[in-house]
Design a protein around this motif. Sequence first.
Motif, PDB file in Angstrom:
ATOM      1  N   TYR A 148       0.840  -1.190   0.000  1.00 46.56           N
ATOM      2  CA  TYR A 148       0.000   0.000   0.000  1.00 46.56           C
ATOM      3  C   TYR A 148       0.879   1.246   0.000  1.00 46.56           C
ATOM      4  O   TYR A 148       1.830   1.360   0.753  1.00 46.56           O
ATOM      5  CB  TYR A 148      -0.903   0.033   1.239  1.00 46.56           C
ATOM      6  CG  TYR A 148      -2.075  -0.925   1.202  1.00 46.56           C
ATOM      7  CD1 TYR A 148      -2.192  -1.881   0.207  1.00 46.56           C
ATOM      8  CD2 TYR A 148      -3.062  -0.874   2.165  1.00 46.56           C
ATOM      9  CE1 TYR A 148      -3.257  -2.760   0.180  1.00 46.56           C
ATOM     10  CE2 TYR A 148      -4.145  -1.764   2.145  1.00 46.56           C
ATOM     11  CZ  TYR A 148      -4.227  -2.708   1.152  1.00 46.56           C
ATOM     12  OH  TYR A 148      -5.285  -3.570   1.129  1.00 46.56           O
ATOM     13  N   GLY A 149       0.542   2.188  -0.835  1.00 43.90           N
ATOM     14  CA  GLY A 149       1.284   3.432  -0.905  1.00 43.90           C
ATOM     15  C   GLY A 149       2.587   3.329  -1.661  1.00 43.90           C
ATOM     16  O   GLY A 149       3.338   4.308  -1.731  1.00 43.90           O
TER      17      GLY A 149
ATOM     18  N   ARG B 209      -8.842   0.884  -7.481  1.00 44.60           N
ATOM     19  CA  ARG B 209      -8.506   1.641  -6.261  1.00 44.60           C
ATOM     20  C   ARG B 209      -7.154   2.334  -6.405  1.00 44.60           C
ATOM     21  O   ARG B 209      -7.014   3.520  -6.090  1.00 44.60           O
ATOM     22  CB  ARG B 209      -8.501   0.703  -5.052  1.00 44.60           C
ATOM     23  CG  ARG B 209      -8.008   1.369  -3.780  1.00 44.60           C
ATOM     24  CD  ARG B 209      -8.227   0.489  -2.564  1.00 44.60           C
ATOM     25  NE  ARG B 209      -7.674  -0.834  -2.720  1.00 44.60           N
ATOM     26  CZ  ARG B 209      -6.390  -1.142  -2.575  1.00 44.60           C
ATOM     27  NH1 ARG B 209      -5.508  -0.184  -2.302  1.00 44.60           N
ATOM     28  NH2 ARG B 209      -5.978  -2.383  -2.708  1.00 44.60           N
ATOM     29  N   ASN B 210      -6.164   1.595  -6.893  1.00 43.62           N
ATOM     30  CA  ASN B 210      -4.835   2.188  -7.040  1.00 43.62           C
ATOM     31  C   ASN B 210      -4.811   3.268  -8.119  1.00 43.62           C
ATOM     32  O   ASN B 210      -4.167   4.309  -7.939  1.00 43.62           O
ATOM     33  CB  ASN B 210      -3.807   1.105  -7.359  1.00 43.62           C
ATOM     34  CG  ASN B 210      -3.333   0.369  -6.131  1.00 43.62           C
ATOM     35  OD1 ASN B 210      -2.319   0.724  -5.536  1.00 43.62           O
ATOM     36  ND2 ASN B 210      -4.074  -0.648  -5.720  1.00 43.62           N
TER      37      ASN B 210
ATOM     38  N   GLU C  20      -6.369   6.383  -6.646  1.00 41.23           N
ATOM     39  CA  GLU C  20      -5.478   7.056  -5.696  1.00 41.23           C
ATOM     40  C   GLU C  20      -4.340   7.771  -6.421  1.00 41.23           C
ATOM     41  O   GLU C  20      -3.950   8.881  -6.042  1.00 41.23           O
ATOM     42  CB  GLU C  20      -4.919   6.039  -4.706  1.00 41.23           C
ATOM     43  CG  GLU C  20      -5.960   5.520  -3.723  1.00 41.23           C
ATOM     44  CD  GLU C  20      -5.405   4.466  -2.780  1.00 41.23           C
ATOM     45  OE1 GLU C  20      -4.220   4.108  -2.938  1.00 41.23           O
ATOM     46  OE2 GLU C  20      -6.147   4.008  -1.902  1.00 41.23           O
TER      47      GLU C  20
ATOM     48  N   ALA D 118      -3.666  11.720  -6.411  1.00 39.54           N
ATOM     49  CA  ALA D 118      -2.363  12.249  -5.985  1.00 39.54           C
ATOM     50  C   ALA D 118      -1.772  13.170  -7.044  1.00 39.54           C
ATOM     51  O   ALA D 118      -1.164  14.199  -6.713  1.00 39.54           O
ATOM     52  CB  ALA D 118      -1.413  11.093  -5.695  1.00 39.54           C
TER      53      ALA D 118
ATOM     54  N   PRO E 276      -3.440   8.895   6.305  1.00 40.53           N
ATOM     55  CA  PRO E 276      -4.485   9.034   5.290  1.00 40.53           C
ATOM     56  C   PRO E 276      -5.209  10.384   5.390  1.00 40.53           C
ATOM     57  O   PRO E 276      -5.883  10.660   6.382  1.00 40.53           O
ATOM     58  CB  PRO E 276      -5.450   7.882   5.584  1.00 40.53           C
ATOM     59  CG  PRO E 276      -4.854   7.123   6.737  1.00 40.53           C
ATOM     60  CD  PRO E 276      -3.911   8.069   7.421  1.00 40.53           C
TER      61      PRO E 276
ATOM     62  N   ARG F 273      -8.163  12.733   3.876  1.00 37.77           N
ATOM     63  CA  ARG F 273      -9.368  12.715   3.039  1.00 37.77           C
ATOM     64  C   ARG F 273      -9.421  14.055   2.307  1.00 37.77           C
ATOM     65  O   ARG F 273      -9.667  15.094   2.920  1.00 37.77           O
ATOM     66  CB  ARG F 273     -10.622  12.507   3.888  1.00 37.77           C
ATOM     67  CG  ARG F 273     -10.659  11.135   4.524  1.00 37.77           C
ATOM     68  CD  ARG F 273     -12.031  10.754   5.033  1.00 37.77           C
ATOM     69  NE  ARG F 273     -12.048   9.370   5.466  1.00 37.77           N
ATOM     70  CZ  ARG F 273     -12.241   8.330   4.668  1.00 37.77           C
ATOM     71  NH1 ARG F 273     -12.462   8.536   3.370  1.00 37.77           N
ATOM     72  NH2 ARG F 273     -12.220   7.098   5.139  1.00 37.77           N
TER      73      ARG F 273
ATOM     74  N   GLY G   4     -11.065  11.490  -2.229  1.00 38.26           N
ATOM     75  CA  GLY G   4     -10.687  10.177  -1.721  1.00 38.26           C
ATOM     76  C   GLY G   4      -9.529  10.304  -0.762  1.00 38.26           C
ATOM     77  O   GLY G   4      -9.264  11.376  -0.208  1.00 38.26           O
ATOM     78  N   LEU G   5      -8.830   9.181  -0.558  1.00 36.37           N
ATOM     79  CA  LEU G   5      -7.719   9.143   0.382  1.00 36.37           C
ATOM     80  C   LEU G   5      -6.400   9.450  -0.313  1.00 36.37           C
ATOM     81  O   LEU G   5      -6.089   8.881  -1.364  1.00 36.37           O
ATOM     82  CB  LEU G   5      -7.620   7.767   1.039  1.00 36.37           C
ATOM     83  CG  LEU G   5      -8.643   7.441   2.129  1.00 36.37           C
ATOM     84  CD1 LEU G   5      -8.407   6.023   2.643  1.00 36.37           C
ATOM     85  CD2 LEU G   5      -8.573   8.434   3.270  1.00 36.37           C
ATOM     86  N   LEU G   6      -5.643  10.333   0.286  1.00 36.47           N
ATOM     87  CA  LEU G   6      -4.286  10.634  -0.153  1.00 36.47           C
ATOM     88  C   LEU G   6      -3.369  10.241   1.002  1.00 36.47           C
ATOM     89  O   LEU G   6      -3.443  10.809   2.090  1.00 36.47           O
ATOM     90  CB  LEU G   6      -4.152  12.122  -0.467  1.00 36.47           C
ATOM     91  CG  LEU G   6      -2.808  12.603  -1.009  1.00 36.47           C
ATOM     92  CD1 LEU G   6      -2.491  11.933  -2.336  1.00 36.47           C
ATOM     93  CD2 LEU G   6      -2.821  14.117  -1.168  1.00 36.47           C
ATOM     94  N   LYS G   7      -2.510   9.241   0.794  1.00 40.01           N
ATOM     95  CA  LYS G   7      -1.693   8.698   1.876  1.00 40.01           C
ATOM     96  C   LYS G   7      -0.303   9.321   1.851  1.00 40.01           C
ATOM     97  O   LYS G   7       0.405   9.230   0.849  1.00 40.01           O
ATOM     98  CB  LYS G   7      -1.613   7.180   1.736  1.00 40.01           C
ATOM     99  CG  LYS G   7      -2.979   6.504   1.850  1.00 40.01           C
ATOM    100  CD  LYS G   7      -2.916   5.037   1.521  1.00 40.01           C
ATOM    101  CE  LYS G   7      -4.314   4.422   1.538  1.00 40.01           C
ATOM    102  NZ  LYS G   7      -4.293   3.001   1.114  1.00 40.01           N
TER     103      LYS G   7
END
Length: 310
Positions: free
Chosen positions: A67-68, A167-168, A171, A175, A275, A277, A285-288
């Motif tokens: 992840y990430g 999902r990827n 993201e 990003a 994470p 939001r 969405g989520l930015l990690k």
Amino acid sequence: MSATTYTGSMRGELTMRASASVVTFFSTVALLAGCTGPGTGAPAVETPSATSQKPITVEVNQSRDQYGKQAIQIQLTNTTDASLTVSSARLKSPLFEQDIVWRPSEGGLVLPPKQPKSVPTALPAPACDTPKDTSTDLTAKIDYAEAGKDPVPQTSDASDPFGVLPRNAGELCLAAQAADVASMVLDPKLEVAADGGTAVVRLLITPAADGGSHRTLTIQGIDGTPLLAEADNQPWPRDVKIRQGTALMELALGIRPARCDPHAVAEDKVGTLLPLRVKVGDREGLLKIAASVDLRGRIYDFVTAACGDG
């Protein structure tokens, strides 16, 4: 016209004749069916068999420690009764600008009969304008060989049962749009409180130059991680608006351990990925935001010390 009258003997004779005709008809049909040779009768209806299955099935997955990191797992399953050696695997998805490619560093990947193996591979840049009705299309191209034989290609559909690629890709596109507005990193320093129970990590935000588009980004909220939670007396900021061309921003985030079981640090995979939001343009969405190696070590030390009495 007068009605015809049948005697009992006449009725019996007619019945016997009718029965004999029926028996003769079905006997003739059976005889014709038995005499029909190969190729002369109606074609048999074939049902799908195991032989129609591809030698190797392909599935997409992702381990927690990927992840990430813009990486996934390609799972290859040998459906045959013989060992197969895979020399390359390629996935084609409209979600990405180029194919997702795996090649072994040397030799090949040996797949035992009826067994799966997974290989890691990096993701290319996303294709952020992909129409939704084509986003799930996924094709695999594999080169493999049986023992003592030349390699052969296989082209087949691949599966993504957990929606890893959408999902990827989402993201990565989020990003990329966020980076047009501002860059965000975590300060490698960690400020631990005197009592050792809480600490402060700082999110450093550098807005991009305003090229005339006046783009904005909103941090709607910040989620905790399996390792870190919001400090009780320091609520995390919400609805923070960031605009191109503005000054450097800094968000101080009070943290505490989210768990204190013995395996919290030892088994951590994503506990130092913060994470956010966010919403930018028409995406949200989520930015990690990943901690640096130095900060990750400091967070692990902080959680271990803070949980020492737990």
